[in-house]
Scaffold this motif. Structure first.
Motif, PDB file in Angstrom:
ATOM      1  N   VAL B   9       2.553  -3.770   1.166  1.00  0.00           N
ATOM      2  CA  VAL B   9       2.025  -3.830  -0.194  1.00  0.00           C
ATOM      3  C   VAL B   9       1.569  -5.261  -0.450  1.00  0.00           C
ATOM      4  CG1 VAL B   9       2.681  -3.776  -2.654  1.00  0.00           C
ATOM      5  CG2 VAL B   9       3.447  -1.949  -1.108  1.00  0.00           C
ATOM      6  N   ILE B  10       0.426  -5.407  -1.116  1.00  0.00           N
ATOM      7  CA  ILE B  10       0.014  -6.727  -1.610  1.00  0.00           C
ATOM      8  C   ILE B  10       0.165  -6.716  -3.123  1.00  0.00           C
ATOM      9  CG2 ILE B  10      -1.802  -8.476  -1.724  1.00  0.00           C
ATOM     10  CD1 ILE B  10      -3.127  -7.245   0.668  1.00  0.00           C
ATOM     11  N   GLU B  11       0.975  -7.612  -3.642  1.00  0.00           N
ATOM     12  CA  GLU B  11       1.131  -7.741  -5.093  1.00  0.00           C
ATOM     13  C   GLU B  11       0.297  -8.920  -5.578  1.00  0.00           C
ATOM     14  OE1 GLU B  11       5.297  -7.851  -6.133  1.00  0.00           O
ATOM     15  OE2 GLU B  11       5.751  -6.052  -4.952  1.00  0.00           O
ATOM     16  N   CYS B  12      -0.307  -8.769  -6.739  1.00  0.00           N
ATOM     17  CA  CYS B  12      -1.071  -9.860  -7.373  1.00  0.00           C
ATOM     18  C   CYS B  12      -2.101 -10.451  -6.403  1.00  0.00           C
ATOM     19  CB  CYS B  12      -0.138 -10.950  -7.881  1.00  0.00           C
ATOM     20  SG  CYS B  12       1.133 -10.345  -8.987  1.00  0.00           S
ATOM     21  N   ALA B  67       0.955 -16.771  -7.100  1.00  0.00           N
ATOM     22  CA  ALA B  67       0.544 -16.482  -5.719  1.00  0.00           C
ATOM     23  C   ALA B  67       0.489 -14.984  -5.446  1.00  0.00           C
ATOM     24  CB  ALA B  67       1.530 -17.126  -4.742  1.00  0.00           C
ATOM     25  N   PRO B  68      -0.439 -14.554  -4.603  1.00  0.00           N
ATOM     26  CA  PRO B  68      -0.349 -13.197  -4.070  1.00  0.00           C
ATOM     27  C   PRO B  68       0.850 -13.104  -3.126  1.00  0.00           C
ATOM     28  CG  PRO B  68      -2.099 -14.391  -2.956  1.00  0.00           C
ATOM     29  CD  PRO B  68      -1.569 -15.299  -4.043  1.00  0.00           C
ATOM     30  N   MET B  69       1.384 -11.900  -2.993  1.00  0.00           N
ATOM     31  CA  MET B  69       2.553 -11.740  -2.124  1.00  0.00           C
ATOM     32  C   MET B  69       2.409 -10.434  -1.345  1.00  0.00           C
ATOM     33  SD  MET B  69       5.825 -10.339  -1.634  1.00  0.00           S
ATOM     34  CE  MET B  69       6.502  -9.797  -3.199  1.00  0.00           C
ATOM     35  N   LEU B  70       2.487 -10.564  -0.039  1.00  0.00           N
ATOM     36  CA  LEU B  70       2.338  -9.433   0.887  1.00  0.00           C
ATOM     37  C   LEU B  70       3.701  -9.140   1.499  1.00  0.00           C
ATOM     38  CD1 LEU B  70       0.533  -7.605   2.785  1.00  0.00           C
ATOM     39  CD2 LEU B  70       0.180  -9.641   4.178  1.00  0.00           C
ATOM     40  N   HIS B  71       4.143  -7.878   1.414  1.00  0.00           N
ATOM     41  CA  HIS B  71       5.442  -7.568   2.025  1.00  0.00           C
ATOM     42  C   HIS B  71       5.412  -6.241   2.769  1.00  0.00           C
ATOM     43  CE1 HIS B  71       6.658  -4.702  -1.201  1.00  0.00           C
ATOM     44  NE2 HIS B  71       5.988  -5.510  -1.996  1.00  0.00           N
ATOM     45  N   GLY B  72       6.220  -6.179   3.795  1.00  0.00           N
ATOM     46  CA  GLY B  72       6.356  -4.963   4.572  1.00  0.00           C
ATOM     47  C   GLY B  72       7.199  -3.936   3.835  1.00  0.00           C
ATOM     48  N   THR B  73       6.972  -2.640   4.150  1.00  0.00           N
ATOM     49  CA  THR B  73       7.716  -1.581   3.463  1.00  0.00           C
ATOM     50  C   THR B  73       8.477  -0.684   4.441  1.00  0.00           C
ATOM     51  OG1 THR B  73       5.751  -0.172   3.449  1.00  0.00           O
ATOM     52  CG2 THR B  73       6.126  -1.539   1.498  1.00  0.00           C
ATOM     53  N   ARG B 113       1.932   3.339  19.093  1.00  0.00           N
ATOM     54  CA  ARG B 113       1.895   4.022  17.794  1.00  0.00           C
ATOM     55  C   ARG B 113       2.444   3.112  16.690  1.00  0.00           C
ATOM     56  NH1 ARG B 113       5.770   9.308  16.668  1.00  0.00           N
ATOM     57  NH2 ARG B 113       4.301  10.450  15.353  1.00  0.00           N
ATOM     58  N   ARG B 114       3.566   2.479  16.951  1.00  0.00           N
ATOM     59  CA  ARG B 114       4.149   1.604  15.919  1.00  0.00           C
ATOM     60  C   ARG B 114       3.309   0.347  15.717  1.00  0.00           C
ATOM     61  NH1 ARG B 114      10.740   1.514  16.871  1.00  0.00           N
ATOM     62  NH2 ARG B 114      10.981   3.724  17.412  1.00  0.00           N
ATOM     63  N   THR B 115       2.776  -0.178  16.801  1.00  0.00           N
ATOM     64  CA  THR B 115       1.924  -1.368  16.689  1.00  0.00           C
ATOM     65  C   THR B 115       0.702  -1.066  15.830  1.00  0.00           C
ATOM     66  OG1 THR B 115       2.654  -2.161  18.857  1.00  0.00           O
ATOM     67  CG2 THR B 115       0.556  -3.030  18.031  1.00  0.00           C
ATOM     68  N   GLU B 116       0.080   0.087  16.082  1.00  0.00           N
ATOM     69  CA  GLU B 116      -1.121   0.454  15.323  1.00  0.00           C
ATOM     70  C   GLU B 116      -0.799   0.799  13.874  1.00  0.00           C
ATOM     71  OE1 GLU B 116      -2.793   3.562  17.793  1.00  0.00           O
ATOM     72  OE2 GLU B 116      -4.144   2.112  18.746  1.00  0.00           O
ATOM     73  N   ALA B 117       0.366   1.405  13.663  1.00  0.00           N
ATOM     74  CA  ALA B 117       0.694   1.854  12.307  1.00  0.00           C
ATOM     75  C   ALA B 117       1.214   0.721  11.423  1.00  0.00           C
ATOM     76  CB  ALA B 117       1.748   2.972  12.371  1.00  0.00           C
ATOM     77  N   ILE B 118       1.909  -0.245  12.020  1.00  0.00           N
ATOM     78  CA  ILE B 118       2.629  -1.232  11.199  1.00  0.00           C
ATOM     79  C   ILE B 118       2.117  -2.651  11.427  1.00  0.00           C
ATOM     80  CG2 ILE B 118       4.914  -2.178  10.641  1.00  0.00           C
ATOM     81  CD1 ILE B 118       6.106   0.507  11.495  1.00  0.00           C
ATOM     82  N   TYR B 119       2.133  -3.114  12.662  1.00  0.00           N
ATOM     83  CA  TYR B 119       1.813  -4.525  12.936  1.00  0.00           C
ATOM     84  C   TYR B 119       0.340  -4.851  12.664  1.00  0.00           C
ATOM     85  CZ  TYR B 119       0.966  -8.728  15.804  1.00  0.00           C
ATOM     86  OH  TYR B 119       0.581  -9.971  16.253  1.00  0.00           O
ATOM     87  N   ILE B 120      -0.569  -4.072  13.248  1.00  0.00           N
ATOM     88  CA  ILE B 120      -1.997  -4.404  13.139  1.00  0.00           C
ATOM     89  C   ILE B 120      -2.479  -4.404  11.689  1.00  0.00           C
ATOM     90  CG2 ILE B 120      -4.318  -3.518  13.677  1.00  0.00           C
ATOM     91  CD1 ILE B 120      -3.320  -2.927  16.529  1.00  0.00           C
ATOM     92  N   PRO B 121      -2.196  -3.374  10.889  1.00  0.00           N
ATOM     93  CA  PRO B 121      -2.717  -3.401   9.505  1.00  0.00           C
ATOM     94  C   PRO B 121      -2.127  -4.529   8.661  1.00  0.00           C
ATOM     95  CG  PRO B 121      -2.031  -1.176  10.142  1.00  0.00           C
ATOM     96  CD  PRO B 121      -1.536  -2.098  11.208  1.00  0.00           C
ATOM     97  N   PHE B 122      -0.867  -4.854   8.887  1.00  0.00           N
ATOM     98  CA  PHE B 122      -0.234  -5.921   8.095  1.00  0.00           C
ATOM     99  C   PHE B 122      -0.918  -7.259   8.360  1.00  0.00           C
ATOM    100  CE2 PHE B 122       2.877  -9.309   7.507  1.00  0.00           C
ATOM    101  CZ  PHE B 122       3.464  -8.991   6.294  1.00  0.00           C
ATOM    102  N   HIS B 123      -1.076  -7.606   9.618  1.00  0.00           N
ATOM    103  CA  HIS B 123      -1.680  -8.908   9.920  1.00  0.00           C
ATOM    104  C   HIS B 123      -3.182  -8.921   9.614  1.00  0.00           C
ATOM    105  CE1 HIS B 123       1.796 -11.113  11.298  1.00  0.00           C
ATOM    106  NE2 HIS B 123       2.236  -9.963  11.746  1.00  0.00           N
ATOM    107  N   ALA B 124      -3.837  -7.767   9.724  1.00  0.00           N
ATOM    108  CA  ALA B 124      -5.242  -7.707   9.306  1.00  0.00           C
ATOM    109  C   ALA B 124      -5.348  -7.987   7.811  1.00  0.00           C
ATOM    110  CB  ALA B 124      -5.834  -6.337   9.643  1.00  0.00           C
ATOM    111  N   ALA B 125      -4.439  -7.416   7.032  1.00  0.00           N
ATOM    112  CA  ALA B 125      -4.484  -7.624   5.577  1.00  0.00           C
ATOM    113  C   ALA B 125      -4.228  -9.085   5.229  1.00  0.00           C
ATOM    114  CB  ALA B 125      -3.458  -6.721   4.892  1.00  0.00           C
ATOM    115  N   LEU B 126      -3.269  -9.695   5.912  1.00  0.00           N
ATOM    116  CA  LEU B 126      -2.966 -11.102   5.638  1.00  0.00           C
ATOM    117  C   LEU B 126      -4.126 -12.002   6.063  1.00  0.00           C
ATOM    118  CD1 LEU B 126      -1.197 -13.444   4.828  1.00  0.00           C
ATOM    119  CD2 LEU B 126       0.074 -13.175   6.984  1.00  0.00           C
TER     120      LEU B 126
END
Lengths: 244, 244
Positions: B9-12, B67-73, B113-126
């Motif tokens: 999630v990205i807040e603010c 500040a914007p804040m990005l966190h894993g869920t 599967r986990r890399t594509e589902a969790i790691y890649i999108p998070f770091h792409a967003a950041l």
């Protein structure tokens, strides 16, 4: 072309070899909505717009190394994929001796638009490609393929083959240690100090992957990209094996 | 939940301040298709699954720093966002003294599967968030917010506030130079040698952005995340201004 269209292509994405090839400056196409940036035909054909011959060489190398190859499809004068968004060289107002009319006094909105349309998707695709290979136990190396002009700011360059590195010089030194029969220099005609290793710094360094940037003088590529690939591929293959 | 659902999630997102906050280990949720990985309730509540209190602190800091804040869920035991895909710690078979049954002998398909589902999108967003700020002329700093356990492998830790850096130590030293009234250490209880600065190395270093990783002992956060934010925010603000 919708603004979210991809301005890059990945060829042979699932090729099994250990190298991943990148050609940021492959194209002198000026797609909409940007068009020719006010440049004349000669300028749009010149090395300021792209790295002539680099795409052909990258494609021939990729075939010989069994490597995927990612390349840009818009001129670097619209966005230089090898520069971060805050670099003046990302959307340059001048290149060598040429003013770029369509890049003068860009608004922040236009800088953001090009960054989102060109830079972000390209590096996301490269980063994803590397991450997926790491996830399945491969250990890729990153090789970027460029060409440079024999005459630059009126001066003739003697170097024919430049091998450039970012902070990790393993692969560059392994390539440089081998004879390719060309006038070869390490970190010439550019180096990390010129800000030209962004693709390596952004994509290979954080993952601990060996990387190198290759610069071939474009008059040699104009003669034959196939023969240059035949010359370089075995050297790259041996260097990759050395650092593996 | 479809496999392509975002596990962050990205807040603010449009908050105007110079800091970008990240909390990789915010959640001890175990979403489908993974579920609880064979862990019992106590293990899923424990620090091995997440950084207790870190999300609350990150949120309070983000508010105070604008500040914007990005966190894993998803729990870091499914994928630790602060590790690259080839790290054994990304999908660990053990964490501290606990075996993680659902992570034993993972197939390459499941790692991918986990890399594509969790790691890649998070770091792409950041990465995207930082690139967009750079494109419009901002110069963000990256701050990651973590908590650590007072007791680890049976030993009690005296440190209360750890300030960690990757190769760029500017922001860490600017924070460490200020008194926050806590037992403060540079590069404790972990350091770059433990592989814990991946988020900084991957996202801040290639762009030349100052960055720091904050580690707060989780018993202090259990008392009050608001008062800890009130303590740390002015120090961070001053340190950010110093390196700007």
């Amino acid at each position: 072309m919708p603004e979210h269209a991809a301005h890059f292509v990945i060829e042979c994405e699932n090729a099994p070899g250990p190298a991943v090839l990148v050609c940021e400056h492959a194209s002198n196409d000026f797609p909409s909505p940007w068009g020719g940036l006010g440049l004349n035909d000669a300028q749009r054909q010149a090395h300021i717009a792209w790295d002539p011959g680099a795409l052909g060489l990258a494609r021939e190398l990729a075939q010989r190394l069994g490597a995927p190859m990612l390349h840009g499809t818009a001129s670097r004068l619209i966005y230089d994929l090898n520069r971060p968004p805050h670099s003046p060289a990302a959307m340059p107002e001048r290149s060598e001796v040429h003013e770029i009319p369509g890049n003068l006094g860009l608004s922040t909105e236009e800088r953001l638009r090009r960054t989102e349309a060109i830079y972000i998707p390209f590096h996301a695709a490269l980063s994803d490609l590397l991450a997926r290979r790491l996830a399945v136990g491969q250990r890729p190396v990153l090789i970027t393929v460029h060409s440079f002009s024999r005459i630059y700011f009126g001066q003739t360059r003697e170097v024919e083959f430049g091998i450039l590195h970012d902070a990790d010089d393993r692969l560059a030194r392994a390539v440089a240690a081998r004879d390719v029969g060309l006038e070869t220099r390490l970190n010439e005609p550019y180096s990390v100090a010129d800000g030209v290793t962004h693709t390596l710094a952004r994509n290979a360094m954080p993952l601990g992957l060996a990387s190198v940037m290759l610069e071939i003088r474009n008059d040699l590529l104009a003669r034959s990209q196939v023969s240059m690939a035949e010359r370089l591929a075995p050297v790259l293959q041996a260097a990759i094996e050395e650092v593996a």
